[in-house]
Design a protein around this motif. Structure first.
Motif, PDB file in Angstrom:
ATOM      1  N   GLY A 164       0.592  -1.427   0.165  1.00  0.00           N
ATOM      2  CA  GLY A 164       0.195  -0.019   0.007  1.00  0.00           C
ATOM      3  C   GLY A 164       0.884   1.092  -0.038  1.00  0.00           C
ATOM      4  O   GLY A 164       1.959   1.094  -0.850  1.00  0.00           O
ATOM      5  N   LYS A 165       0.432   2.551   0.931  1.00  0.00           N
ATOM      6  CA  LYS A 165       1.263   3.362   0.809  1.00  0.00           C
ATOM      7  C   LYS A 165       0.915   4.164   1.316  1.00  0.00           C
ATOM      8  O   LYS A 165       0.057   3.847   2.940  1.00  0.00           O
ATOM      9  CB  LYS A 165       0.183   4.756  -0.067  1.00  0.00           C
ATOM     10  CG  LYS A 165       1.185   6.100  -0.262  1.00  0.00           C
ATOM     11  CD  LYS A 165      -0.338   6.384  -1.578  1.00  0.00           C
ATOM     12  CE  LYS A 165       0.871   7.744  -1.944  1.00  0.00           C
ATOM     13  NZ  LYS A 165      -0.129   8.958  -2.914  1.00  0.00           N
ATOM     14  N   ASN A 167      -0.145   7.363   4.601  1.00  0.00           N
ATOM     15  CA  ASN A 167      -0.473   8.377   4.459  1.00  0.00           C
ATOM     16  C   ASN A 167       0.780   9.824   4.851  1.00  0.00           C
ATOM     17  O   ASN A 167       1.491   9.797   5.774  1.00  0.00           O
ATOM     18  CB  ASN A 167      -1.234   7.848   5.836  1.00  0.00           C
ATOM     19  CG  ASN A 167      -2.268   6.869   5.275  1.00  0.00           C
ATOM     20  OD1 ASN A 167      -2.917   7.231   5.177  1.00  0.00           O
ATOM     21  ND2 ASN A 167      -2.884   6.281   6.480  1.00  0.00           N
ATOM     22  N   LYS A 199       3.681  -1.581  -4.686  1.00  0.00           N
ATOM     23  CA  LYS A 199       4.250  -0.058  -5.568  1.00  0.00           C
ATOM     24  C   LYS A 199       5.184   0.904  -5.598  1.00  0.00           C
ATOM     25  O   LYS A 199       5.527   1.607  -4.839  1.00  0.00           O
ATOM     26  CB  LYS A 199       2.896   0.417  -5.468  1.00  0.00           C
ATOM     27  CG  LYS A 199       1.457  -0.637  -5.815  1.00  0.00           C
ATOM     28  CD  LYS A 199      -0.458   0.336  -5.842  1.00  0.00           C
ATOM     29  CE  LYS A 199      -0.389  -0.569  -5.724  1.00  0.00           C
ATOM     30  NZ  LYS A 199      -2.351  -0.279  -5.361  1.00  0.00           N
ATOM     31  N   GLN A 201       6.701   2.385  -6.100  1.00  0.00           N
ATOM     32  CA  GLN A 201       6.378   4.239  -6.730  1.00  0.00           C
ATOM     33  C   GLN A 201       6.296   5.299  -5.130  1.00  0.00           C
ATOM     34  O   GLN A 201       6.114   6.388  -5.221  1.00  0.00           O
ATOM     35  CB  GLN A 201       5.571   5.409  -7.673  1.00  0.00           C
ATOM     36  CG  GLN A 201       4.420   4.779  -7.420  1.00  0.00           C
ATOM     37  CD  GLN A 201       3.372   3.569  -7.670  1.00  0.00           C
ATOM     38  OE1 GLN A 201       4.716   2.059  -8.304  1.00  0.00           O
ATOM     39  NE2 GLN A 201       2.476   2.824  -8.387  1.00  0.00           N
ATOM     40  N   ASN A 202       5.173   4.510  -4.161  1.00  0.00           N
ATOM     41  CA  ASN A 202       4.868   4.796  -3.035  1.00  0.00           C
ATOM     42  C   ASN A 202       5.699   4.425  -1.656  1.00  0.00           C
ATOM     43  O   ASN A 202       5.509   5.152  -0.773  1.00  0.00           O
ATOM     44  CB  ASN A 202       3.575   3.747  -2.526  1.00  0.00           C
ATOM     45  CG  ASN A 202       2.369   4.139  -3.693  1.00  0.00           C
ATOM     46  OD1 ASN A 202       2.297   4.290  -3.825  1.00  0.00           O
ATOM     47  ND2 ASN A 202       1.546   3.248  -3.742  1.00  0.00           N
ATOM     48  N   PHE A 203       7.395   3.813  -1.996  1.00  0.00           N
ATOM     49  CA  PHE A 203       7.712   3.779  -0.994  1.00  0.00           C
ATOM     50  C   PHE A 203       9.537   4.598  -1.666  1.00  0.00           C
ATOM     51  O   PHE A 203      10.117   3.772  -2.288  1.00  0.00           O
ATOM     52  CB  PHE A 203       8.128   3.164  -0.470  1.00  0.00           C
ATOM     53  CG  PHE A 203       8.205   2.797   0.972  1.00  0.00           C
ATOM     54  CD1 PHE A 203       7.885   3.032   2.195  1.00  0.00           C
ATOM     55  CD2 PHE A 203      10.256   2.544   0.821  1.00  0.00           C
ATOM     56  CE1 PHE A 203       7.945   3.216   3.126  1.00  0.00           C
ATOM     57  CE2 PHE A 203      10.536   2.128   2.671  1.00  0.00           C
ATOM     58  CZ  PHE A 203       9.289   2.379   3.477  1.00  0.00           C
ATOM     59  N   ASN A 263      -0.385   2.086   4.924  1.00  0.00           N
ATOM     60  CA  ASN A 263      -1.628   3.354   5.870  1.00  0.00           C
ATOM     61  C   ASN A 263      -2.455   2.562   7.453  1.00  0.00           C
ATOM     62  O   ASN A 263      -2.630   3.531   7.060  1.00  0.00           O
ATOM     63  CB  ASN A 263      -2.725   2.975   4.335  1.00  0.00           C
ATOM     64  CG  ASN A 263      -3.368   1.752   4.673  1.00  0.00           C
ATOM     65  OD1 ASN A 263      -2.817   0.331   5.225  1.00  0.00           O
ATOM     66  ND2 ASN A 263      -4.550   0.963   4.168  1.00  0.00           N
TER      67      ASN A 263
END
Length: 416
Positions: A164-165, A167, A199, A201-203, A263
């Motif tokens: 996930g991503k 916050n 993912k 690009q999220n980290f 998240n």
């Protein structure tokens, strides 16, 4: 059975198939030391009568810990290391002001799949780029500088999946602290932790560097992010080269696995006097803060400076604040983007490219009875100054919020 990234790297470096628990000799791709440890490395080389470098293209020397030198002894050591560099034709010598060694290795030298060794425990930082990176003592590093080889025990592979991503207000530091809270300091001893990002690009790389940096606090032998498009893009953007990194096989076997749903995380702090004394910022909110340090090889990157500026553009800091981007390149980019102006106008003292306060060396120490919030990596008694001081470790937004309000504060309340 498929191979993990650790096994693939060490197979290549040793020239044979390796298994966890084996003691193997490996060829090192990159070796480094800094001013604080370099003196001892050279001293070992002199004692054995072999002051030489096996390959100057694979050696890096940087002045960062006591840079600029705050004492006559520190200046004397740096004079000696400059002579060492000149006499042996060192190509990659970074004098005072270039940056902290671990940041420089990320920006300019380390590559995916390499074996990287340096005379500092936070060498694990280079794992962010996909290298098997370890910190070793002076004698071991001296042997590598002379021969290009070392021995190690093949660690158990341990897989962590980041899902996930994050916050807003939550960063790579909170992932590192979450792991420390779960597994405790030294809880991953004997393991090579391989991080898989669902993912990429999220980290981004700055977050990865923070987590790999604190791999040593976790006790991990290595903390390696499995290379992906984020790795490829970072190297292309910083060095102008394309790499084709190796990755684990799909059926690679790990000793254990652990998933983190990004998240679900919130801003965390490590309370005195241990990195694994982890609490939510909500549990300590309101505590008066005297001093804030934003920087170090853990959190002195551009995204950290941006996060601090985003908070501190709201007004004047109530706690004294020192901000130190980890390299000249980071500083210049932050200057170009206006972050340095924001921090300075908020009352922060700003410099760049030195470890300084993190090790209690210079440029602002914690005084007796003071409470400090630091973005660095250790908070044991006396680490950043007085043994009577208390140090809370946190991400750059938490640190900046503490500087702005003079209290431990949830940064999310200031980010609207």
């Amino acid at each position: 059975m498929g191979l993990t990234l650790t096994e693939k790297v060490l197979n290549r470096a040793s020239g044979r198939s390796v298994s966890p628990g084996e003691v193997v000799e490996v060829q090192v791709d990159l070796v480094a030391f800094h001013d604080l440890t370099g003196y001892h490395v050279v001293e070992v080389m002199e004692k054995v009568g072999k002051v030489r470098i096996w390959d100057v293209d694979k050696f890096v020397l940087a002045f960062d810990h006591l840079a600029p030198p705050p004492t006559e002894r520190a200046a004397e050591i740096q004079v000696g290391l400059r002579k060492f560099a000149r006499s042996l034709g060192v190509k990659y010598f970074h004098d005072v002001g270039d940056g902290i060694l671990h940041q420089l290795l990320l920006e300019r030298y380390a590559l995916p799949g390499q074996v990287v060794m340096a005379a500092d425990s936070h060498t694990t930082t280079a794992g962010a780029i996909g290298a098997f990176a370890q910190g070793l003592g002076a004698s071991d590093i001296a042997a590598i500088v002379i021969t290009g080889r070392t021995w190690l025990t093949v660690p158990e592979p341990f897989r962590v999946k980041l899902i996930g991503k994050l916050n807003p207000g939550v960063y790579g530091k909170d992932v590192a602290l979450h792991i420390l809270g779960e597994f405790k300091a030294e809880g991953l001893s004997g393991k090579s932790v391989e991080f898989f990002v669902e993912k990429p690009q999220n980290f981004p790389m700055d977050h990865r560097a923070t987590v790999s940096n604190m791999g040593t606090e976790m006790g991990a032998d290595a903390a390696i992010f499995i290379p992906d498009e984020e790795t490829i893009n970072y190297i292309r953007n910083t060095r102008g080269i394309d790499v084709k990194p190796i990755t684990p096989d799909s059926d690679a076997k790990y000793s254990d696995e652990y998933n983190i749903e990004l998240n679900r995380l919130e801003p965390l702090i490590a309370a005195p006097h241990s990195v694994d004394n982890v609490k939510s910022i909500r549990e300590v909110e309101g505590l008066d803060v005297d001093y804030v340090f934003i920087g170090s090889c853990t959190n002195g990157r551009l995204s950290d400076i941006e996060a601090a500026a985003r908070i501190l553009r709201r007004g004047k800091a109530k706690a004294r604040c020192i901000a130190i981007p980890a390299s000249r390149d980071v500083f210049l980019k932050a200057l170009e983007l206006g972050y340095i102006d924001v921090l300075t106008r908020a009352g922060c003292v700003v410099t760049y490219g030195t470890c300084g306060p993190c090790i209690g060396g210079h440029f602002g120490l914690v005084g007796p009875g003071e409470v400090a919030v630091s973005t660095s990596n250790r908070n044991f008694i006396g680490r950043m100054g007085s043994k009577e001081g208390r140090v809370y470790l946190a991400n750059a937004a938490v640190a900046a919020a503490a500087a702005l309000t003079g209290k431990l504060t949830d940064p999310r309340s200031l980010m609207s």
